[in-house]
Design a protein around this motif. Structure first.
Motif, PDB file in Angstrom:
ATOM      1  N   ALA A  86       0.775  -1.284   0.100  1.00  0.00           N
ATOM      2  CA  ALA A  86      -0.105  -0.068  -0.069  1.00  0.00           C
ATOM      3  C   ALA A  86       0.979   1.322   0.147  1.00  0.00           C
ATOM      4  O   ALA A  86       2.207   1.133   0.364  1.00  0.00           O
ATOM      5  N   ASP A  94      -1.465  -0.019   6.229  1.00  0.00           N
ATOM      6  CA  ASP A  94      -1.291  -1.354   6.306  1.00  0.00           C
ATOM      7  C   ASP A  94      -1.227  -2.039   5.092  1.00  0.00           C
ATOM      8  O   ASP A  94      -2.319  -1.646   3.897  1.00  0.00           O
ATOM      9  N   GLU A  97      -4.147  -3.718   2.836  1.00  0.00           N
ATOM     10  CA  GLU A  97      -5.258  -2.831   2.232  1.00  0.00           C
ATOM     11  C   GLU A  97      -5.002  -2.711   0.705  1.00  0.00           C
ATOM     12  O   GLU A  97      -5.825  -2.452  -0.120  1.00  0.00           O
TER      13      GLU A  97
END
Length: 163
Positions: A86, A94, A97
């Motif tokens: 990410a 995170d 994600e």
């Protein structure tokens, strides 16, 4: 139910497959091209190259810092690399994600074939074209930093300059 959007880019690189693979995991090599758009080496490039290991790359850009945080799901040198990542304005993001990226390197008579597939989370589907352009730029930078020939779609092969 719809299929998850994805991006696929394939390149032939006139380089040893081990060198191509190492460029993704060696911090001194990766900092020169991976996620770098500023024209300078990454300010920070930390890579824990093992299954479950993480990476953090910081590119200081004119419009602000860009962090790329990822986690390696599979490392099978020199054939396959799978990671999630990410991006954001801080390292507190995170990687789960983001999308999953699979890099496959296959030996060929004159080097290696590299195929990159990024699965795009549905929330980011509208950015698929922008992501594809980003990977095209990064794969050209990889070829340039390896100092090898690369075949780009829609063009004839060119010789990349070593930065």
């Amino acid at each position: 139910m719809t299929d998850q959007p994805s991006i696929t880019e394939t390149r032939h690189l006139e380089a040893d497959p081990e060198d191509v693979f190492r460029a993704w995991l060696d911090p001194e090599l990766a900092r020169l091209w991976l996620f770098v758009r500023s024209g300078r080496p990454a300010e920070r490039c930390e890579i824990d190259a093992r299954d479950g290991g993480r990476f953090v790359i910081l590119d200081r850009r004119d419009d602000g810092d860009a962090y790329f945080v990822g986690i390696y799901e599979e490392i099978d040198p020199p054939h396959r690399l799978i990671f999630r990542f990410a991006t954001g304005r801080s390292a507190d993001i995170d990687p789960a994600e983001g999308g999953r990226v699979t890099v496959t390197v296959v030996p060929e008579k004159t080097g290696a074939s590299l195929t990159l597939v990024q699965d795009i989370p549905p929330a980011y589907a509208e950015y698929a074209d922008r992501m594809r352009d980003g990977w095209k730029t990064l794969l050209a930078a990889l070829a340039s930093h390896l100092g090898v020939w690369v075949e780009k779609p829609d063009t004839k092969p060119f010789r990349g300059d070593i930065a």
